[in-house]
Design an enzyme around this catalytic site. Structure first.
Site, mmCIF file in Angstrom:
data_model
loop_
_atom_site.group_PDB
_atom_site.id
_atom_site.type_symbol
_atom_site.label_atom_id
_atom_site.label_comp_id
_atom_site.label_asym_id
_atom_site.label_seq_id
_atom_site.Cartn_x
_atom_site.Cartn_y
_atom_site.Cartn_z
ATOM 1 N N LEU A 39 30.706 47.977 31.230
ATOM 2 C CA LEU A 39 31.158 47.215 32.535
ATOM 3 C C LEU A 39 30.863 45.596 32.141
ATOM 4 O O LEU A 39 29.986 45.314 31.627
ATOM 5 C CB LEU A 39 30.129 47.786 33.526
ATOM 6 N N HIS A 40 31.886 45.181 32.564
ATOM 7 C CA HIS A 40 31.693 43.539 32.371
ATOM 8 C C HIS A 40 32.665 42.786 33.722
ATOM 9 O O HIS A 40 33.507 43.693 33.908
ATOM 10 C CB HIS A 40 32.309 43.137 31.199
ATOM 11 N N GLN A 41 32.326 41.942 34.215
ATOM 12 C CA GLN A 41 32.979 41.065 35.113
ATOM 13 C C GLN A 41 33.337 39.623 34.592
ATOM 14 O O GLN A 41 32.366 38.981 34.236
ATOM 15 C CB GLN A 41 32.116 41.032 36.481
#
Length: 175
Positions: free
Chosen positions: A132-134
């Protein structure tokens, strides 16, 4: 010539992108933390790994292939792929670090706007769907042009190491 009713849109055909689309599923799946480029350990060299700030459950890292100078990603330390798998604490810290990243980039480079978001799953556009990464992408009026499409070149006017130094220093001075 091909029939149909004109819809008022111009088209910019980019058939070279089909190679990315048709071969995106060919990348081997990242099975664990050992092989994941987004799994960062406390003992890792932050500069070498482009980490600009470490929080309690998440960290902030420069994108190795930035759309613009200062393109950051906010990632949990845990190797989870879906937003729904993140804990409430991880999601809260991702939100706080995203807001802080925006403030820092605005102060550092006069950022006028942002693209903020995450791509979930390979069909959703995630290049590394397993972690997960934004994205926090700074934008300026007039920063988009046809160079990436026509010349297959992205003009990034600052070296990653220079960006790392500026953003890391700015983050450290806030503490």
């Amino acid at each position: 010539m091909m029939g149909g009713v004109p819809d008022g849109f111009e088209r910019l055909w980019t058939p070279h992108r089909m190679a990315y689309i048709t071969h995106s599923s060919a990348r081997p799946r990242i099975e664990g933390e050992r092989d994941c480029p987004l799994c960062k350990k406390v003992e890792d060299d932050d500069r070498a790994h482009l980490v600009v700030h470490r929080g309690e459950t998440c960290y902030v890292v420069l994108n190795l292939f930035p759309y613009n100078p200062g393109h950051l990603m906010v990632c949990p330390y845990r190797h989870v792929g879906w937003y729904t798998e993140a804990t409430a604490q991880e999601r809260a810290e991702m939100a706080e670090l995203t807001a802080e990243a925006m403030e820092i980039l605005r102060d550092l480079s006069g950022t006028q706007g942002f693209n903020v978001g995450m791509n979930q799953g390979v069909p959703g556009g995630a290049g590394i769907s397993e972690h997960l990464h934004q994205h926090v992408v700074p934008r300026w009026t007039g920063d988009a042009n046809f160079l990436p499409i026509i010349g297959r070149t992205k003009a990034v006017p600052e070296l990653l190491d220079d960006t790392w130094q500026r953003v890391s220093d700015a983050w450290a001075s806030r503490r």
